[in-house]
Design a protein around this motif. Structure first.
Motif, PDB file in Angstrom:
ATOM      1  N   VAL A   4      21.281  59.273  52.605  1.00  0.00           N
ATOM      2  CA  VAL A   4      21.826  57.916  52.523  1.00  0.00           C
ATOM      3  C   VAL A   4      21.996  57.358  53.933  1.00  0.00           C
ATOM      4  O   VAL A   4      22.711  57.928  54.763  1.00  0.00           O
ATOM      5  CB  VAL A   4      23.166  57.899  51.758  1.00  0.00           C
ATOM      6  CG1 VAL A   4      23.756  56.489  51.758  1.00  0.00           C
ATOM      7  CG2 VAL A   4      22.959  58.381  50.322  1.00  0.00           C
ATOM      8  N   ILE A   5      21.333  56.243  54.181  1.00  0.00           N
ATOM      9  CA  ILE A   5      21.334  55.605  55.503  1.00  0.00           C
ATOM     10  C   ILE A   5      22.509  54.628  55.596  1.00  0.00           C
ATOM     11  O   ILE A   5      22.642  53.728  54.768  1.00  0.00           O
ATOM     12  CB  ILE A   5      20.016  54.849  55.747  1.00  0.00           C
ATOM     13  CG1 ILE A   5      18.812  55.783  55.556  1.00  0.00           C
ATOM     14  CG2 ILE A   5      19.996  54.222  57.135  1.00  0.00           C
ATOM     15  CD1 ILE A   5      17.472  55.058  55.459  1.00  0.00           C
ATOM     16  N   LEU A   6      23.343  54.788  56.612  1.00  0.00           N
ATOM     17  CA  LEU A   6      24.533  53.959  56.767  1.00  0.00           C
ATOM     18  C   LEU A   6      24.275  52.694  57.581  1.00  0.00           C
ATOM     19  O   LEU A   6      25.112  51.782  57.580  1.00  0.00           O
ATOM     20  CB  LEU A   6      25.653  54.765  57.433  1.00  0.00           C
ATOM     21  CG  LEU A   6      26.004  56.109  56.787  1.00  0.00           C
ATOM     22  CD1 LEU A   6      27.196  56.736  57.507  1.00  0.00           C
ATOM     23  CD2 LEU A   6      26.283  55.967  55.302  1.00  0.00           C
ATOM     24  N   GLU A   7      23.168  52.618  58.264  1.00  0.00           N
ATOM     25  CA  GLU A   7      22.849  51.504  59.173  1.00  0.00           C
ATOM     26  C   GLU A   7      24.028  51.240  60.103  1.00  0.00           C
ATOM     27  O   GLU A   7      24.636  50.166  60.145  1.00  0.00           O
ATOM     28  CB  GLU A   7      22.474  50.249  58.385  1.00  0.00           C
ATOM     29  CG  GLU A   7      21.616  49.270  59.163  1.00  0.00           C
ATOM     30  CD  GLU A   7      20.240  49.834  59.548  1.00  0.00           C
ATOM     31  OE1 GLU A   7      20.179  50.695  60.455  1.00  0.00           O
ATOM     32  OE2 GLU A   7      19.232  49.423  58.956  1.00  0.00           O
ATOM     33  N   THR A   8      24.334  52.268  60.868  1.00  0.00           N
ATOM     34  CA  THR A   8      25.551  52.279  61.684  1.00  0.00           C
ATOM     35  C   THR A   8      25.564  51.204  62.763  1.00  0.00           C
ATOM     36  O   THR A   8      26.633  50.785  63.203  1.00  0.00           O
ATOM     37  CB  THR A   8      25.746  53.661  62.333  1.00  0.00           C
ATOM     38  OG1 THR A   8      24.557  54.010  63.077  1.00  0.00           O
ATOM     39  CG2 THR A   8      25.984  54.725  61.270  1.00  0.00           C
ATOM     40  N   GLY A   9      24.403  50.742  63.196  1.00  0.00           N
ATOM     41  CA  GLY A   9      24.364  49.690  64.206  1.00  0.00           C
ATOM     42  C   GLY A   9      24.941  48.382  63.701  1.00  0.00           C
ATOM     43  O   GLY A   9      25.383  47.543  64.508  1.00  0.00           O
ATOM     44  N   LEU A  10      24.947  48.202  62.384  1.00  0.00           N
ATOM     45  CA  LEU A  10      25.537  46.999  61.795  1.00  0.00           C
ATOM     46  C   LEU A  10      27.005  47.203  61.447  1.00  0.00           C
ATOM     47  O   LEU A  10      27.788  46.253  61.432  1.00  0.00           O
ATOM     48  CB  LEU A  10      24.753  46.589  60.540  1.00  0.00           C
ATOM     49  CG  LEU A  10      23.280  46.245  60.762  1.00  0.00           C
ATOM     50  CD1 LEU A  10      22.619  45.844  59.447  1.00  0.00           C
ATOM     51  CD2 LEU A  10      23.115  45.131  61.796  1.00  0.00           C
ATOM     52  N   LEU A  11      27.401  48.432  61.184  1.00  0.00           N
ATOM     53  CA  LEU A  11      28.813  48.722  60.883  1.00  0.00           C
ATOM     54  C   LEU A  11      29.652  48.759  62.153  1.00  0.00           C
ATOM     55  O   LEU A  11      30.808  48.363  62.169  1.00  0.00           O
ATOM     56  CB  LEU A  11      28.944  50.052  60.137  1.00  0.00           C
ATOM     57  CG  LEU A  11      28.224  50.153  58.794  1.00  0.00           C
ATOM     58  CD1 LEU A  11      28.491  51.509  58.151  1.00  0.00           C
ATOM     59  CD2 LEU A  11      28.646  49.026  57.844  1.00  0.00           C
ATOM     60  N   ARG A  12      29.073  49.316  63.213  1.00  0.00           N
ATOM     61  CA  ARG A  12      29.632  49.329  64.569  1.00  0.00           C
ATOM     62  C   ARG A  12      30.896  50.165  64.749  1.00  0.00           C
ATOM     63  O   ARG A  12      30.922  51.074  65.555  1.00  0.00           O
ATOM     64  CB  ARG A  12      29.907  47.890  65.060  1.00  0.00           C
ATOM     65  CG  ARG A  12      28.665  47.037  65.162  1.00  0.00           C
ATOM     66  CD  ARG A  12      28.975  45.637  65.665  1.00  0.00           C
ATOM     67  NE  ARG A  12      27.795  44.798  65.707  1.00  0.00           N
ATOM     68  CZ  ARG A  12      26.927  44.773  66.713  1.00  0.00           C
ATOM     69  NH1 ARG A  12      27.134  45.539  67.776  1.00  0.00           N
ATOM     70  NH2 ARG A  12      25.874  43.981  66.685  1.00  0.00           N
ATOM     71  N   GLU A  13      31.975  49.853  64.034  1.00  0.00           N
ATOM     72  CA  GLU A  13      33.263  50.509  64.279  1.00  0.00           C
ATOM     73  C   GLU A  13      33.271  51.944  63.745  1.00  0.00           C
ATOM     74  O   GLU A  13      32.878  52.175  62.596  1.00  0.00           O
ATOM     75  CB  GLU A  13      34.395  49.731  63.618  1.00  0.00           C
ATOM     76  CG  GLU A  13      34.633  48.360  64.212  1.00  0.00           C
ATOM     77  CD  GLU A  13      35.065  48.450  65.668  1.00  0.00           C
ATOM     78  OE1 GLU A  13      35.804  49.399  66.022  1.00  0.00           O
ATOM     79  OE2 GLU A  13      34.649  47.586  66.456  1.00  0.00           O
ATOM     80  N   PRO A  14      33.718  52.921  64.553  1.00  0.00           N
ATOM     81  CA  PRO A  14      33.743  54.316  64.089  1.00  0.00           C
ATOM     82  C   PRO A  14      34.487  54.516  62.771  1.00  0.00           C
ATOM     83  O   PRO A  14      34.045  55.276  61.907  1.00  0.00           O
ATOM     84  CB  PRO A  14      34.444  55.055  65.235  1.00  0.00           C
ATOM     85  CG  PRO A  14      34.162  54.237  66.439  1.00  0.00           C
ATOM     86  CD  PRO A  14      34.154  52.818  65.958  1.00  0.00           C
ATOM     87  N   ALA A  15      35.614  53.824  62.595  1.00  0.00           N
ATOM     88  CA  ALA A  15      36.397  53.990  61.371  1.00  0.00           C
ATOM     89  C   ALA A  15      35.617  53.496  60.153  1.00  0.00           C
ATOM     90  O   ALA A  15      35.689  54.102  59.069  1.00  0.00           O
ATOM     91  CB  ALA A  15      37.723  53.247  61.479  1.00  0.00           C
ATOM     92  N   LEU A  16      34.862  52.426  60.314  1.00  0.00           N
ATOM     93  CA  LEU A  16      34.069  51.891  59.207  1.00  0.00           C
ATOM     94  C   LEU A  16      32.883  52.816  58.920  1.00  0.00           C
ATOM     95  O   LEU A  16      32.532  53.044  57.745  1.00  0.00           O
ATOM     96  CB  LEU A  16      33.582  50.484  59.546  1.00  0.00           C
ATOM     97  CG  LEU A  16      32.984  49.666  58.389  1.00  0.00           C
ATOM     98  CD1 LEU A  16      33.990  49.521  57.257  1.00  0.00           C
ATOM     99  CD2 LEU A  16      32.532  48.294  58.884  1.00  0.00           C
ATOM    100  N   ILE A  17      32.262  53.333  59.959  1.00  0.00           N
ATOM    101  CA  ILE A  17      31.172  54.302  59.792  1.00  0.00           C
ATOM    102  C   ILE A  17      31.695  55.540  59.071  1.00  0.00           C
ATOM    103  O   ILE A  17      31.029  56.069  58.159  1.00  0.00           O
ATOM    104  CB  ILE A  17      30.581  54.670  61.162  1.00  0.00           C
ATOM    105  CG1 ILE A  17      29.862  53.461  61.770  1.00  0.00           C
ATOM    106  CG2 ILE A  17      29.619  55.860  61.048  1.00  0.00           C
ATOM    107  CD1 ILE A  17      29.476  53.630  63.228  1.00  0.00           C
ATOM    108  N   TYR A  18      32.869  55.997  59.457  1.00  0.00           N
ATOM    109  CA  TYR A  18      33.502  57.156  58.829  1.00  0.00           C
ATOM    110  C   TYR A  18      33.706  56.913  57.337  1.00  0.00           C
ATOM    111  O   TYR A  18      33.381  57.758  56.499  1.00  0.00           O
ATOM    112  CB  TYR A  18      34.824  57.434  59.528  1.00  0.00           C
ATOM    113  CG  TYR A  18      35.622  58.599  58.986  1.00  0.00           C
ATOM    114  CD1 TYR A  18      35.480  59.874  59.515  1.00  0.00           C
ATOM    115  CD2 TYR A  18      36.554  58.414  57.952  1.00  0.00           C
ATOM    116  CE1 TYR A  18      36.238  60.946  59.045  1.00  0.00           C
ATOM    117  CE2 TYR A  18      37.314  59.476  57.475  1.00  0.00           C
ATOM    118  CZ  TYR A  18      37.145  60.735  58.025  1.00  0.00           C
ATOM    119  OH  TYR A  18      37.892  61.789  57.542  1.00  0.00           O
ATOM    120  N   ARG A  19      34.237  55.737  56.980  1.00  0.00           N
ATOM    121  CA  ARG A  19      34.478  55.427  55.571  1.00  0.00           C
ATOM    122  C   ARG A  19      33.174  55.354  54.794  1.00  0.00           C
ATOM    123  O   ARG A  19      33.084  55.865  53.667  1.00  0.00           O
ATOM    124  CB  ARG A  19      35.245  54.102  55.428  1.00  0.00           C
ATOM    125  CG  ARG A  19      36.691  54.191  55.844  1.00  0.00           C
ATOM    126  CD  ARG A  19      37.505  53.027  55.283  1.00  0.00           C
ATOM    127  NE  ARG A  19      37.128  51.739  55.866  1.00  0.00           N
ATOM    128  CZ  ARG A  19      37.622  51.270  57.005  1.00  0.00           C
ATOM    129  NH1 ARG A  19      38.496  51.999  57.706  1.00  0.00           N
ATOM    130  NH2 ARG A  19      37.240  50.091  57.453  1.00  0.00           N
TER     131      ARG A  19
END
Length: 292
Positions: A172-187
């Motif tokens: 499952v790809i989170l597209e972390t560059g768009l989420l940006r914040e570590p806490a949001l990526i974690y969730r």
């Protein structure tokens, strides 16, 4: 599942400051991992990727043949973990792979934006599996994640997990560059794992920001917390803009430090890449190979 409630037992995740402190500890450790043995391990964890707009059946056949024939040219170097292609080319890849045993990864579910009907995502995913995909990479609903609509996002992953089946690996790809914040990526990582992900992956490589060390730390923290609370191990895949051996070594070291050596196998660690394979091969042999 009510993901908003389920998230509570996993905590808020690391802050940006905490992630930076962890990286300050990890970066010096990469020095000991800049060696041929680690390069070999990283090479064996590559999902060799061709996801271009100009891909054709002829191109994919040549691309896959290169990977299939690799062991005959370099018998002392473990081969890549899989080849990664669009769903329309899964069958072509399968013919080229033959009896070699090389795994096929297919992106699916409206990759790279995930902005299409769920029914279309389901059909595309089931067709990719039916045509021979061993692993499926899907993208979360980024807009839902950013809007706090955790339940619809998680339930869609659950639905696609059922389409994939238990014998096929789901990343499952989170597209972390768009989420940006570590806490949001974690969730996002925790939701994906609760919904049935076998791997969580940083990026599609199709937006402005691909994999970053900061995102990797947040994701590995989530994997560790999830394993502690559920007893289930989940893999980590870094993808998007990874081309230099030093980049691979950094992600390898992050996983080593936060999750342990048992995660440093193709069953738990992947690198999605194209040019990285050739650059790692050069680093392993100590000469310019130009194979990939």
């Amino acid at each position: 599942m009510e993901y908003s409630n389920a998230l509570k037992k996993f905590g808020p995740g690391p802050s940006a400051a905490e992630v930076e402190r962890m990286l300050e500890e990890i970066r010096p450790l990469t020095e000991k991992n800049r060696n041929r043995e680690v390069y070999r391990k990283c090479f064996s964890c590559i999902d060799l990727t061709s996801l271009g707009s100009t891909d054709s059946h002829e191109h994919i056949e040549r691309f896959v043949r290169k990977a299939v024939e690799f062991p005959s040219h370099y018998p002392d170097i473990p081969n890549v973990a899989s080849v990664c292609v669009y769903p329309a080319f899964v069958e072509t890849a399968g013919v080229a792979i033959g009896e070699s045993g090389l795994a096929i990864t297919s992106v699916s579910g409206g990759f790279p934006s995930s902005q299409t009907y769920l029914e279309v995502k389901m059909l595309e995913t089931s067709m990719a599996v039916e045509n021979g995909a061993d692993e499926i990479d899907i993208v979360i609903g980024v807009g839902e994640m950013l809007s706090g609509e955790y339940d619809p996002m998680g339930n869609e992953i659950e639905t696609l997990r059922k389409e994939v089946g238990e014998d096929v690996t789901l990343k499952v790809i989170l597209e972390t560059g768009l989420l940006r914040e570590p806490a949001l990526i974690y969730r996002a990582a925790v939701i994906a794992m609760l919904a049935g992900a076998d791997f969580i992956k940083t990026s599609t490589g199709k937006t402005g920001t691909g994999a970053t060390p900061e995102a990797a730390v947040a994701m590995c923290a989530a994997i560790r917390s999830f394993a502690e609370k559920t007893g289930r191990a989940t893999g980590f895949k870094a993808a998007g803009g990874i081309s230099a051996p030093d980049d691979a070594v950094l992600y390898y070291t992050i996983v080593e430090r936060l999750l342990g050596e048992e995660y440093l196998t193709p069953e738990r660690f992947r690198l999605g890449a194209s040019s990285l394979a050739g650059n790692l091969l050069d680093a392993i042999t100590g000469r310019e190979e130009r194979y990939f």
